[in-house]
Design a protein around this motif. Sequence first.
Motif, PDB file in Angstrom:
ATOM      1  N   GLU A  59      10.792   3.677 -38.346  1.00  0.00           N
ATOM      2  CA  GLU A  59      10.242   4.524 -37.362  1.00  0.00           C
ATOM      3  C   GLU A  59      10.777   4.236 -35.987  1.00  0.00           C
ATOM      4  OE1 GLU A  59       5.777   5.581 -35.781  1.00  0.00           O
ATOM      5  OE2 GLU A  59       6.009   4.222 -37.360  1.00  0.00           O
ATOM      6  N   GLN A  60      10.779   2.827 -35.671  1.00  0.00           N
ATOM      7  CA  GLN A  60      11.425   2.584 -34.219  1.00  0.00           C
ATOM      8  C   GLN A  60      13.116   2.729 -34.163  1.00  0.00           C
ATOM      9  OE1 GLN A  60      10.651  -1.763 -34.917  1.00  0.00           O
ATOM     10  NE2 GLN A  60       8.795  -1.752 -33.694  1.00  0.00           N
ATOM     11  N   THR A  61      13.669   2.989 -35.329  1.00  0.00           N
ATOM     12  CA  THR A  61      15.023   3.330 -34.995  1.00  0.00           C
ATOM     13  C   THR A  61      15.113   4.867 -34.705  1.00  0.00           C
ATOM     14  OG1 THR A  61      15.690   1.576 -36.599  1.00  0.00           O
ATOM     15  CG2 THR A  61      17.182   3.603 -36.375  1.00  0.00           C
ATOM     16  N   ASN A  62      14.330   5.648 -35.377  1.00  0.00           N
ATOM     17  CA  ASN A  62      14.396   6.966 -35.254  1.00  0.00           C
ATOM     18  C   ASN A  62      13.907   7.522 -33.871  1.00  0.00           C
ATOM     19  OD1 ASN A  62      15.257   7.880 -37.732  1.00  0.00           O
ATOM     20  ND2 ASN A  62      13.296   7.743 -38.752  1.00  0.00           N
ATOM     21  N   GLU A  63      12.940   6.774 -33.432  1.00  0.00           N
ATOM     22  CA  GLU A  63      12.416   7.110 -31.921  1.00  0.00           C
ATOM     23  C   GLU A  63      13.574   6.537 -30.977  1.00  0.00           C
ATOM     24  OE1 GLU A  63       9.181   4.538 -31.375  1.00  0.00           O
ATOM     25  OE2 GLU A  63       7.633   5.932 -32.698  1.00  0.00           O
ATOM     26  N   GLN A  64      14.520   5.736 -31.081  1.00  0.00           N
ATOM     27  CA  GLN A  64      15.389   5.326 -30.258  1.00  0.00           C
ATOM     28  C   GLN A  64      16.843   6.150 -30.556  1.00  0.00           C
ATOM     29  OE1 GLN A  64      15.899   1.098 -29.870  1.00  0.00           O
ATOM     30  NE2 GLN A  64      13.645   0.732 -29.915  1.00  0.00           N
ATOM     31  N   LEU A  65      16.806   7.025 -31.520  1.00  0.00           N
ATOM     32  CA  LEU A  65      18.179   7.580 -31.667  1.00  0.00           C
ATOM     33  C   LEU A  65      18.840   8.497 -30.680  1.00  0.00           C
ATOM     34  CD1 LEU A  65      17.945   8.951 -35.217  1.00  0.00           C
ATOM     35  CD2 LEU A  65      19.474   6.887 -34.437  1.00  0.00           C
ATOM     36  N   ALA A  66      17.927   9.100 -29.825  1.00  0.00           N
ATOM     37  CA  ALA A  66      18.154   9.926 -28.770  1.00  0.00           C
ATOM     38  C   ALA A  66      18.731   8.986 -27.536  1.00  0.00           C
ATOM     39  CB  ALA A  66      17.182  10.821 -28.106  1.00  0.00           C
ATOM     40  N   ASP A  67      18.078   8.002 -27.315  1.00  0.00           N
ATOM     41  CA  ASP A  67      18.706   7.041 -26.198  1.00  0.00           C
ATOM     42  C   ASP A  67      20.102   6.374 -26.652  1.00  0.00           C
ATOM     43  OD1 ASP A  67      16.310   7.545 -24.486  1.00  0.00           O
ATOM     44  OD2 ASP A  67      15.341   5.887 -25.354  1.00  0.00           O
ATOM     45  N   TRP A  68      19.690   6.145 -28.019  1.00  0.00           N
ATOM     46  CA  TRP A  68      21.284   5.486 -28.576  1.00  0.00           C
ATOM     47  C   TRP A  68      22.266   6.373 -28.208  1.00  0.00           C
ATOM     48  CZ3 TRP A  68      23.548   6.904 -33.514  1.00  0.00           C
ATOM     49  CH2 TRP A  68      24.788   6.346 -34.027  1.00  0.00           C
ATOM     50  N   LEU A  69      22.209   7.867 -28.481  1.00  0.00           N
ATOM     51  CA  LEU A  69      23.193   8.622 -28.377  1.00  0.00           C
ATOM     52  C   LEU A  69      23.692   9.017 -26.911  1.00  0.00           C
ATOM     53  CD1 LEU A  69      22.019  11.307 -31.183  1.00  0.00           C
ATOM     54  CD2 LEU A  69      24.253   9.911 -31.164  1.00  0.00           C
ATOM     55  N   LEU A  77      19.511  -2.055 -33.136  1.00  0.00           N
ATOM     56  CA  LEU A  77      19.794  -0.387 -33.979  1.00  0.00           C
ATOM     57  C   LEU A  77      21.097  -0.397 -34.591  1.00  0.00           C
ATOM     58  CD1 LEU A  77      18.608   2.923 -32.268  1.00  0.00           C
ATOM     59  CD2 LEU A  77      20.743   2.620 -33.588  1.00  0.00           C
ATOM     60  N   ASP A  78      22.147  -0.804 -34.160  1.00  0.00           N
ATOM     61  CA  ASP A  78      23.221  -0.725 -35.004  1.00  0.00           C
ATOM     62  C   ASP A  78      23.086  -1.729 -36.352  1.00  0.00           C
ATOM     63  OD1 ASP A  78      24.662   1.075 -33.419  1.00  0.00           O
ATOM     64  OD2 ASP A  78      25.711  -0.838 -32.052  1.00  0.00           O
ATOM     65  N   MET A  79      22.646  -2.883 -36.238  1.00  0.00           N
ATOM     66  CA  MET A  79      22.172  -3.626 -37.379  1.00  0.00           C
ATOM     67  C   MET A  79      21.379  -3.080 -38.449  1.00  0.00           C
ATOM     68  SD  MET A  79      20.701  -7.676 -37.520  1.00  0.00           S
ATOM     69  CE  MET A  79      21.651  -7.754 -36.520  1.00  0.00           C
ATOM     70  N   HIS A  80      20.254  -2.157 -38.117  1.00  0.00           N
ATOM     71  CA  HIS A  80      19.688  -1.483 -38.872  1.00  0.00           C
ATOM     72  C   HIS A  80      20.170  -0.351 -39.497  1.00  0.00           C
ATOM     73  CE1 HIS A  80      15.501  -0.052 -40.332  1.00  0.00           C
ATOM     74  NE2 HIS A  80      16.085   1.322 -40.151  1.00  0.00           N
ATOM     75  N   LEU A  81      21.080   0.252 -38.868  1.00  0.00           N
ATOM     76  CA  LEU A  81      21.809   1.410 -39.252  1.00  0.00           C
ATOM     77  C   LEU A  81      22.661   0.961 -40.676  1.00  0.00           C
ATOM     78  CD1 LEU A  81      22.541   3.742 -36.238  1.00  0.00           C
ATOM     79  CD2 LEU A  81      20.735   3.840 -37.944  1.00  0.00           C
ATOM     80  N   ALA A 116      19.403   5.624 -45.315  1.00  0.00           N
ATOM     81  CA  ALA A 116      18.508   6.654 -44.972  1.00  0.00           C
ATOM     82  C   ALA A 116      18.914   7.040 -43.525  1.00  0.00           C
ATOM     83  CB  ALA A 116      17.094   6.633 -45.220  1.00  0.00           C
ATOM     84  N   CYS A 117      18.602   6.037 -42.650  1.00  0.00           N
ATOM     85  CA  CYS A 117      18.475   5.964 -41.184  1.00  0.00           C
ATOM     86  C   CYS A 117      19.937   6.470 -40.753  1.00  0.00           C
ATOM     87  CB  CYS A 117      17.913   4.761 -40.558  1.00  0.00           C
ATOM     88  SG  CYS A 117      16.179   4.464 -40.619  1.00  0.00           S
ATOM     89  N   MET A 118      21.010   5.901 -41.441  1.00  0.00           N
ATOM     90  CA  MET A 118      22.424   6.212 -40.981  1.00  0.00           C
ATOM     91  C   MET A 118      22.618   7.597 -41.256  1.00  0.00           C
ATOM     92  SD  MET A 118      25.360   5.362 -40.019  1.00  0.00           S
ATOM     93  CE  MET A 118      25.451   3.549 -39.913  1.00  0.00           C
ATOM     94  N   ALA A 119      22.003   8.152 -42.299  1.00  0.00           N
ATOM     95  CA  ALA A 119      22.306   9.590 -42.620  1.00  0.00           C
ATOM     96  C   ALA A 119      21.479  10.422 -41.516  1.00  0.00           C
ATOM     97  CB  ALA A 119      21.546  10.176 -43.848  1.00  0.00           C
TER      98      ALA A 119
END
Length: 278
Positions: free
Chosen positions: A9-19, A31-35, A40-43
Amino acid sequence: MNEQPLNCEQTNEQLADWLSDRLSDADRARLDMHLKQCPACMAEANSVRQLWQLMGNLPTPEPSATARVRFQAMLDTYKDTVTIQEESVVDTLLAKLRQVWTPKFAYRLAYSLVLISVGIAGGYWLNRTAVPTTAYQQQIDTLSTQVQEMRQMMLLSGLENPAASERLRAVSYTEEISEVNAQVVDALLTTLNNDQNVNVRLVTLEALAKLADNPKVREGLVQSIARQDSPLVQSALADVMVKLQEKRSIKHLRQLLRDDNLNGLVKGKIEQSIRELS
């Protein structure tokens, strides 16, 4: 002290800031470590990245309907308050009136003004005599009805305007109409299905979604799925179907999936919508 790893959930919330490179080095590393550890989160991240790339290739969208309407209102106010050397203020007002003035409009406007006058006089008289207010309330109700009818007439007229900004303004009138009639619903659905401007169609879809308590609107939204060719509108319609939990749309969404030219990202969105509706 080591920070706790991110969950999905935290990863999905930060994807926009990551990009958009708005994460700190530490947060990006987490975040990279979790991906790396979560397929599923990588996809999901790859899907979001592709969507951003698609959006980047699209023309810069026009401002939202509300922003355009407010700007147009401010511009109209400014034009009405300055002195134009080559044209008097009276001529300017007359020119604007000619654009909207029809015998039907004039009749309604005059009738509304009469009702306002009657209402003011009636209120003064009632305050002086303390008589029952039933008749006065009826006058107010009639006036309110006339105002609603005038707004609907302005909406219908605006949707036929060749300027996209005026059609956007017309759609915004739905927020000021307490109950739309069948003619307005038909006009909005026609705009959703046929308007050449994608932004107008998107704003119209948003307006119709708010009117989805009307069975005719819901049916029209479902039927509109097969008539859309814009990836943005197709994706937005799929979201609306999920929000409304409109299971009748599953058949039409599946038919859309058979289109060989369907955008890949939209295909994924539709497949997800079908799963949520099934």
